[in-house]
Design a protein around this motif. Structure first.
Motif, mmCIF file in Angstrom:
data_model
loop_
_atom_site.group_PDB
_atom_site.id
_atom_site.type_symbol
_atom_site.label_atom_id
_atom_site.label_comp_id
_atom_site.label_asym_id
_atom_site.label_seq_id
_atom_site.Cartn_x
_atom_site.Cartn_y
_atom_site.Cartn_z
ATOM 1 N N ILE A 175 33.742 37.192 48.897
ATOM 2 C CA ILE A 175 34.594 36.629 49.947
ATOM 3 C C ILE A 175 33.958 36.865 51.302
ATOM 4 O O ILE A 175 33.882 35.963 52.139
ATOM 5 N N ALA A 316 42.438 38.797 48.142
ATOM 6 C CA ALA A 316 41.773 38.194 46.980
ATOM 7 C C ALA A 316 42.607 38.412 45.728
ATOM 8 O O ALA A 316 42.717 37.521 44.868
ATOM 9 N N SER A 319 45.516 35.994 45.733
ATOM 10 C CA SER A 319 45.035 34.648 45.434
ATOM 11 C C SER A 319 44.763 34.483 43.936
ATOM 12 O O SER A 319 45.105 33.457 43.330
ATOM 13 N N LEU A 320 44.161 35.507 43.331
ATOM 14 C CA LEU A 320 43.860 35.460 41.902
ATOM 15 C C LEU A 320 45.140 35.406 41.066
ATOM 16 O O LEU A 320 45.268 34.586 40.139
ATOM 17 N N SER A 323 46.714 32.023 41.299
ATOM 18 C CA SER A 323 46.016 30.986 40.540
ATOM 19 C C SER A 323 46.290 31.103 39.044
ATOM 20 O O SER A 323 46.395 30.083 38.346
ATOM 21 N N ASP A 330 41.374 26.563 40.123
ATOM 22 C CA ASP A 330 40.433 26.592 41.239
ATOM 23 C C ASP A 330 39.288 27.524 40.879
ATOM 24 O O ASP A 330 39.276 28.139 39.812
ATOM 25 N N GLN A 332 36.995 30.826 41.642
ATOM 26 C CA GLN A 332 36.928 32.108 42.334
ATOM 27 C C GLN A 332 35.882 32.981 41.655
ATOM 28 O O GLN A 332 35.752 32.948 40.427
ATOM 29 N N ASN A 354 31.201 32.914 39.354
ATOM 30 C CA ASN A 354 32.258 31.949 39.633
ATOM 31 C C ASN A 354 32.976 31.569 38.345
ATOM 32 O O ASN A 354 32.339 31.359 37.306
#
Length: 440
Positions: A175, A316, A319-320, A323, A330, A332, A354
């Protein structure tokens, strides 16, 4: 679902307000009903202060997240959907030993690399595996999201020595690299994409894209012209132009320890003489943060938190989790089981790469083999991680010595044994499995 239950082990951490902020701003699509902040009795005072701030933040935001505090993770875990771990076994006192003892031997002293990384892993892995056993019993369907360092080694251990398959390791380095590139280019971070592949704190940007156009060469040219990326806890020495051109990939800030070892050692020794260890600097930052957290008028994450080297970890994590919960699919970068994504790393090993994030977890994006220029170093560090994890699980002195020798930051086997013995003795309290094997 009525809402999610999330348990954060290490909830008294100074990073927790960022976690709270992340859940608040995503509440409309990530309905967290209960957030348990759990810590050990030694961290009770910090837990109470962080918990009170968390409750003020939630109240100010007007979201119905029930913040609960506990010193017993077995009380908190039943029914959890996600468990996050952000622990530091031995706290900053242990980190200071990891950083200073190696310097006596002319070796890099850093908390996640070299001897320091080994000992942080030896202390942390048994505790994480104990947590895993509780998860298996009390919330077997939960996802374990770990950002306790060394995250790659911990993920390796969980994959090999627990029955938990729903586990992901998380790091803020990718990040930070992406944000650094966006600042370097003066563009919004959403326009930048990087093909990440490697290991935790050993990850490379194989390609960099702006609006879908490959701009790797342009970025590498900017990197060697003085527009370097680093982190709060890593001195920015810049990069030698011809080396970066030869490497042909974007290094992460931690690569300085491996590609500029003598210079980094010199900087560490100078900083230690002038300011003390990084742990002492962080302790001062922590003291200042927790004084802020005590302020009953404070109801938001303070700006000063960004001065800590691990900024963006918690965001982070949010966000994980978002998702996974919403099957966003997406991309990450996370630490997960390789499954063939990197050809030269065993399929069952942990890699940082990724992934497409789905409701069933991360699907690693295949990169094939790593460039020959970086492949050997990555494989060496993977060997170090695997042997270190085995040493931590078994309490095996000889495996620990082997790990120390394998690590490229330790210059000889004779130094390795003396260094290992001193650090085992220094950390004796937090290494009960080694207590009968301090010397061979």
């Amino acid at each position: 679902m009525d809402g999610l239950k999330i348990v954060t082990i290490g909830g008294g951490s100074s990073y927790t307000p960022e976690l709270i902020e992340g859940f608040i701003k995503r509440y409309d699509e990530l309905p967290v009903k209960e957030l348990w902040l759990v810590d050990v009795p030694e961290g009770n005072e910090k837990l109470k202060n962080v918990g009170a701030l968390a409750k003020r933040m939630v109240e100010k935001a007007g979201v119905p997240i029930d913040i609960k505090l506990s010193l017993d993770r077995r009380e908190a875990l039943p029914g959890a959907d996600f468990v996050t771990t952000q622990i530091r076994v031995g706290q900053l006192g242990a980190r200071a030993k990891d950083e200073t003892i190696p310097l006596k031997y002319g070796v890099i002293g850093q908390e996640t690399n070299g001897p320091g990384g080994l000992f942080k892993g030896l202390r942390t892995i048994p505790v994480i595996l104990d947590i895993c056993r509780d998860i298996e019993t009390l919330c077997p369907d939960a996802w374990l999201i770990n950002f306790s360092n060394p995250a790659g080694m911990v993920t390796e251990a969980v994959l090999r020595y627990s029955n938990i398959s729903k586990t992901i390791g998380l790091c803020n380095v990718p990040i930070g690299m992406r944000m650094g590139i966006s600042e370097m280019l003066g563009v919004d971070v959403e326009r930048v994409h990087i093909d990440f592949a490697g290991l935790n704190h050993m990850v490379y940007g194989l390609n960099v894209y702006l609006d879908g156009k490959n701009i790797t060469d342009d970025v590498l040219n900017k990197l060697v012209s003085g527009e370097g990326m680093t982190m709060k806890n890593i001195v920015n020495l810049g990069w030698e132009k011809d080396f970066i051109k030869a490497l042909g990939a974007l290094p992460c800030p931690y690569h300085r320890y491996y590609y500029q070892t003598s210079k980094m050692l010199e900087e560490e020794q100078k900083d230690y003489a002038e300011k003390g260890s990084r742990a002492e600097v962080v302790q001062q930052l922590e003291n200042e943060l927790f004084e802020l957290y005590k302020n009953t008028e404070l109801s938001e994450k303070p700006k000063q938190l960004e001065e800590r080297g691990g900024a963006y970890y918690s965001d982070a994590a949010c966000s994980l989790i978002n998702s996974i919960y919403n099957d966003k699919q997406d991309i990450q970068p996370v630490n997960t089981r390789n499954n063939g994504a990197i050809a030269s790393i065993p399929a069952e090993s942990a890699v940082e790469v990724n992934c497409v994030i789905t409701k069933d977890g991360p699907r690693p994006i295949a990169v094939g083999d790593l460039p020959v220029a970086v492949r050997g170093l990555v494989q060496q560090i993977k060997s170090f991680e695997r042997v270190s994890a085995e040493a931590a699980v078994m309490g095996d002195y000889h495996k620990a010595l082997l790990a120390m020798v394998i690590n490229p930051l330790v210059p000889s086997d004779s130094i390795a044994k003396d260094l290992l013995d001193e650090m085992l003795e220094a950390h004796r309290y937090y290494l009960p499995r080694f207590n009968e094997n301090v010397v061979s």
